[in-house]
Design a protein around this motif. Structure first.
Motif, PDB file in Angstrom:
ATOM      1  N   THR B  82     -72.172 -40.935  10.573  1.00 33.38           N
ATOM      2  CA  THR B  82     -71.745 -39.601  11.005  1.00 33.38           C
ATOM      3  C   THR B  82     -71.818 -39.397  12.518  1.00 33.38           C
ATOM      4  O   THR B  82     -71.607 -38.280  12.983  1.00 33.38           O
ATOM      5  CB  THR B  82     -72.600 -38.517  10.327  1.00 33.38           C
ATOM      6  OG1 THR B  82     -73.967 -38.773  10.659  1.00 33.38           O
ATOM      7  CG2 THR B  82     -72.428 -38.533   8.822  1.00 33.38           C
ATOM      8  N   ARG B  83     -72.096 -40.464  13.265  1.00 30.51           N
ATOM      9  CA  ARG B  83     -72.022 -40.317  14.717  1.00 30.51           C
ATOM     10  C   ARG B  83     -70.570 -40.357  15.202  1.00 30.51           C
ATOM     11  O   ARG B  83     -70.277 -40.063  16.347  1.00 30.51           O
ATOM     12  CB  ARG B  83     -72.850 -41.401  15.403  1.00 30.51           C
ATOM     13  CG  ARG B  83     -74.339 -41.099  15.359  1.00 30.51           C
ATOM     14  CD  ARG B  83     -75.130 -42.262  15.890  1.00 30.51           C
ATOM     15  NE  ARG B  83     -76.552 -41.965  15.981  1.00 30.51           N
ATOM     16  CZ  ARG B  83     -77.499 -42.910  15.934  1.00 30.51           C
ATOM     17  NH1 ARG B  83     -77.170 -44.183  15.794  1.00 30.51           N
ATOM     18  NH2 ARG B  83     -78.763 -42.576  16.036  1.00 30.51           N
ATOM     19  N   PHE B  84     -69.667 -40.772  14.295  1.00 32.84           N
ATOM     20  CA  PHE B  84     -68.236 -40.655  14.565  1.00 32.84           C
ATOM     21  C   PHE B  84     -67.728 -39.414  13.835  1.00 32.84           C
ATOM     22  O   PHE B  84     -68.202 -39.083  12.753  1.00 32.84           O
ATOM     23  CB  PHE B  84     -67.486 -41.885  14.057  1.00 32.84           C
ATOM     24  CG  PHE B  84     -67.867 -43.165  14.751  1.00 32.84           C
ATOM     25  CD1 PHE B  84     -67.445 -43.418  16.054  1.00 32.84           C
ATOM     26  CD2 PHE B  84     -68.652 -44.119  14.120  1.00 32.84           C
ATOM     27  CE1 PHE B  84     -67.795 -44.600  16.704  1.00 32.84           C
ATOM     28  CE2 PHE B  84     -69.002 -45.301  14.763  1.00 32.84           C
ATOM     29  CZ  PHE B  84     -68.581 -45.545  16.060  1.00 32.84           C
ATOM     30  N   LEU B  85     -66.757 -38.756  14.427  1.00 33.09           N
ATOM     31  CA  LEU B  85     -66.118 -37.608  13.758  1.00 33.09           C
ATOM     32  C   LEU B  85     -65.326 -38.096  12.552  1.00 33.09           C
ATOM     33  O   LEU B  85     -64.653 -39.129  12.632  1.00 33.09           O
ATOM     34  CB  LEU B  85     -65.132 -36.918  14.711  1.00 33.09           C
ATOM     35  CG  LEU B  85     -65.650 -35.844  15.645  1.00 33.09           C
ATOM     36  CD1 LEU B  85     -64.474 -35.299  16.468  1.00 33.09           C
ATOM     37  CD2 LEU B  85     -66.322 -34.712  14.872  1.00 33.09           C
ATOM     38  N   HIS B  86     -65.361 -37.330  11.480  1.00 35.44           N
ATOM     39  CA  HIS B  86     -64.540 -37.651  10.314  1.00 35.44           C
ATOM     40  C   HIS B  86     -64.258 -36.379   9.532  1.00 35.44           C
ATOM     41  O   HIS B  86     -65.083 -35.476   9.500  1.00 35.44           O
ATOM     42  CB  HIS B  86     -65.237 -38.690   9.420  1.00 35.44           C
ATOM     43  CG  HIS B  86     -64.297 -39.345   8.466  1.00 35.44           C
ATOM     44  ND1 HIS B  86     -64.029 -38.845   7.221  1.00 35.44           N
ATOM     45  CD2 HIS B  86     -63.524 -40.446   8.609  1.00 35.44           C
ATOM     46  CE1 HIS B  86     -63.129 -39.621   6.628  1.00 35.44           C
ATOM     47  NE2 HIS B  86     -62.807 -40.597   7.440  1.00 35.44           N
ATOM     48  N   ASP B  87     -63.087 -36.330   8.904  1.00 34.63           N
ATOM     49  CA  ASP B  87     -62.713 -35.115   8.156  1.00 34.63           C
ATOM     50  C   ASP B  87     -63.512 -34.933   6.870  1.00 34.63           C
ATOM     51  O   ASP B  87     -63.793 -33.800   6.475  1.00 34.63           O
ATOM     52  CB  ASP B  87     -61.217 -35.131   7.820  1.00 34.63           C
ATOM     53  CG  ASP B  87     -60.345 -34.914   9.048  1.00 34.63           C
ATOM     54  OD1 ASP B  87     -60.807 -34.229   9.980  1.00 34.63           O
ATOM     55  OD2 ASP B  87     -59.223 -35.435   9.076  1.00 34.63           O
ATOM     56  N   ILE B  89     -66.587 -35.276   5.873  1.00 34.21           N
ATOM     57  CA  ILE B  89     -67.873 -34.561   5.890  1.00 34.21           C
ATOM     58  C   ILE B  89     -67.655 -33.052   6.067  1.00 34.21           C
ATOM     59  O   ILE B  89     -68.336 -32.244   5.428  1.00 34.21           O
ATOM     60  CB  ILE B  89     -68.849 -35.147   6.943  1.00 34.21           C
ATOM     61  CG1 ILE B  89     -70.243 -34.546   6.772  1.00 34.21           C
ATOM     62  CG2 ILE B  89     -68.339 -34.963   8.355  1.00 34.21           C
ATOM     63  CD1 ILE B  89     -71.318 -35.217   7.633  1.00 34.21           C
TER      64      ILE B  89
END
Lengths: 450, 450
Positions: B82-87, B89
């Motif tokens: 979750t340190r990368f942005l993702h839709d 979550i």
């Protein structure tokens, strides 16, 4: 290309609103939105490729088809808990046992490194009937309450040190109290643990365990000096405690030459408990504790069930088995030796050219490059390290820093990292350090950092 | 039919050797080896079908194809942290938020109920700056060190009660200190919490939180009396603490009429923290903490990152979203109302016939049937309950007991449980209780248990 549901700005806005802000983003000033990944490459919402130098969890490569197939096949068949008999858990435990010294023959499957280290703590305390724990400075062992307590990296910023926790110096021969010029730093650092035990005993305290990552990672990609673990284990055993090797970041062949990083310390050293996690399921939440029959027996003897709802389920074990297969079939340990060795050589060459590089250390695909303001004082070059990370991101290379001063550039890529990847990242670092040195020279015409 | 790798005896032998014996098997005298499962049915190595009355984790049914497809598709695309942005979550957090009262708007994703409850404890302590916890007797909140400490079900058998833990009586109106004949058991049980707070305050202690499963499960499938939670929350708030609703077993529509079991206590009650887990990923390790902006804000304000390696990854969230979709599309809450209601009616009918059945209670597909030696004394019929479980296994129905005396037969099946399943299990119980009563009568000709 996967479809983006929200524009990146909207994702970020929703994330800030809906997800606890303690969960931080990489490059928080301009986070990266990743849509898909393969091997050692990440792709953002515009299809832009990034080279991934940090995803040690996606051990055999992002989205490896063998892992996806194994997961889907087992998910379609059965995914229940370990109160039912199933072959996968015993097959998997048996495979892991074959990688470990014979005495580490009993396994507990859990869902995360934190659950594994917490269980290790419970096992150690139950077996020894002692409470206290010795840990290494700057260590991080997990996010649950008990592990914050034994993680100086966290507790120093929070509630402080508990009376049952004893902190040994980080055996760092570059920045630590005993350095590369010491005749026997392994013995000298082990003696700091001996002293801690003696002090604890004077206070009437009793040592349950010594916890250490086999290669301290948050501590700055540290390689223990020879003989350290064996001597520490002797001292800890004399005190009635057990040695817990935290292999959560370092296990599963990352060091190349060995399957477990503790094995770098020689065949005459064996921990009493080994915890494993991150790379184990290539991203699937699975982790494990391995221990001896005696320690497991003491835990059983308390008469209380240990039930972990998801731990050791057929899907987690199928995935774990598939990861082991890929490591073998694709000779990823051999790759770690070759590519890691080459990368380390390239960085050592850069060190001859760039005074900012104070130290290059590592084994296999676990490598640290420590930046210093100048080599005499070894003063950490924290800002410069942050600059390198930012600039590498512009070059579409994802990397991070660690160590007590965030001055260590940390390499822990997927194990399929290639020679070409190593050369690409080395070339970029060469250029960025050159830029930094130019800036320094312009600021200080005599070339001396002020 | 999946291929068996080892004969059952061999699996069992390997399991005993390789897996910590604290991890217990169902029916340990003759464990069941399950090879595959579908919906509410399990199949052993001989293809024999068992009706599953206990797998609350496989919430939408074992091996639901929609869940497998969602998992495999996302695993093939991306599974990073979750340190990368993702839709995924934010999509998932948004869907969960829609199911909760507005003030519960910030989410933390983790891998297990234990991780969720431990984080809830950390949040509560950080926000309130108090240490102490009030829990309900016989409660179980998880297997990590901090949660053993707040689980009377465990700590009574282990190291005992910590000074910062306060145990309130189980609000059980059948066996507890206030019963169904009390004019206001909700108020009376809430007042026991008030008294505990007052005693703690006298000792100079400060309450961080009240932890309670919204329907105590290990405690014996207990339904809180009306008004209990609201009054407890008032007392806890007055003491500066927060109310933590543990929905790990009870959430996601199990009670049918509501999505969360705490909502049974009325719209004027809202917890400050909700933890969720077991059914969330239909077997995939995913769990969550929901809380208020204020509590999350206090946790952020300590300046320390909370990083959960696997928590909230794109695969876990894709699976979570798929589970929500199936609950809606297949109207599983409606099914819980209909089938749970019917099952409860059938058991109530059996109660009119079988004196062993002391109490039948439950909502939706969360039902308990408590066996007693006789209805006047309400003495728990522990051996009889164990006998029913063993005999049901012979009838190829998997069920278990719980409660302080293991005298409560516990129904918490996959939510696709059918009317026919309910009738099958009821018919079998009818017969088995008849057999038991015949044995009792033969032993004591006057029909009175001695």
């Amino acid at each position: 290309m996967a479809l983006e549901v929200f524009h990146k700005d909207k994702t970020l806005q929703m994330r800030r609103k809906l997800i606890g802000q303690s969960c931080r983003l990489f490059f928080s000033h301009d986070p990266v939105k990743i849509m898909r990944a393969r091997g050692q490459y990440l792709y953002d919402e515009n299809g832009m490729q990034y080279l991934d130098c940090i995803s040690n969890v996606q051990h055999v490569g992002h989205c490896h088809p063998s892992i996806t197939q194994a997961a889907a096949a087992q998910m379609d068949l059965l995914n229940t808990n370990t109160r039912f008999l199933h072959d996968n858990i015993v097959l998997y435990a048996n495979r892991l046992a074959a990688s470990l010294p014979k005495k580490l023959s009993v396994f507990y499957f859990v869902n995360s490194g934190s659950e594994a280290n917490d269980l290790a703590l419970r096992l150690a305390r139950q077996y020894t009937q002692h409470q206290d724990v010795i840990v290494i400075d700057h260590a991080y062992h997990g996010h649950v309450t008990s592990l914050i307590d034994i993680s100086p990296y966290k507790f120093r910023k929070l509630e402080g040190q508990k009376e049952w926790v004893h902190v040994a110096p980080l055996p760092d021969t570059y920045q630590g109290i005993y350095r590369e010029d010491h005749p026997d730093p392994g013995q000298a650092y082990a003696d700091t643990v001996k002293s801690l035990i003696e002090e604890a005993h004077k206070k009437g305290r009793k040592i349950s365990s010594f916890f250490a990552e086999s290669l301290p990672s948050v501590g700055g990609q540290i390689i223990f000096p020879a003989g350290y673990c064996k001597r520490v284990a002797e001292y800890v055993h004399e005190a009635g405690g057990v040695y817990v090797a935290d292999e959560i970041q370092t296990g599963f062949g990352r060091v190349g030459s060995h399957f477990w990083a503790f094995q770098l310390q020689g065949d005459d050293f064996c921990p009493d408990i080994v915890t494993m996690g991150k790379p184990m399921g290539n991203g699937h939440p699975v982790a494990c504790v391995a221990t001896t029959e005696e320690i497991a027996g003491a835990f059983t003897a308390n008469g209380v069930e240990y039930f972990n709802t998801f731990g050791g389920n057929p899907v987690s074990c199928a995935i774990g088995l598939a990861v082991l297969d890929v490591i073998e079939k694709e000779d990823l340990r051999g790759n770690a030796v070759r590519v890691g060795g080459h990368l380390k050589q390239l960085l050592l060459q850069l060190q001859t050219k760039h005074p900012l590089i104070g130290d290059v250390r590592g084994v296999g695909l676990f490598i640290g490059m420590e930046l210093v303001k100048d080599r005499a004082s070894r003063k950490p070059a924290t800002e410069e390290a942050a600059h390198v990370v930012r600039r590498l991101k512009e070059e579409r290379i994802v990397i991070s820093t660690d160590g007590p001063w965030d001055s260590v550039i940390k390499f822990k890529p997927p194990m399929c990292f290639s020679i070409e990847d190593a050369e690409r990242v080395s070339t970029c670092i060469d250029q960025i350090l050159g830029e930094l040195e130019d800036i320094h020279q312009n600021r200080t015409p005599d070339g001396v950092e002020v």
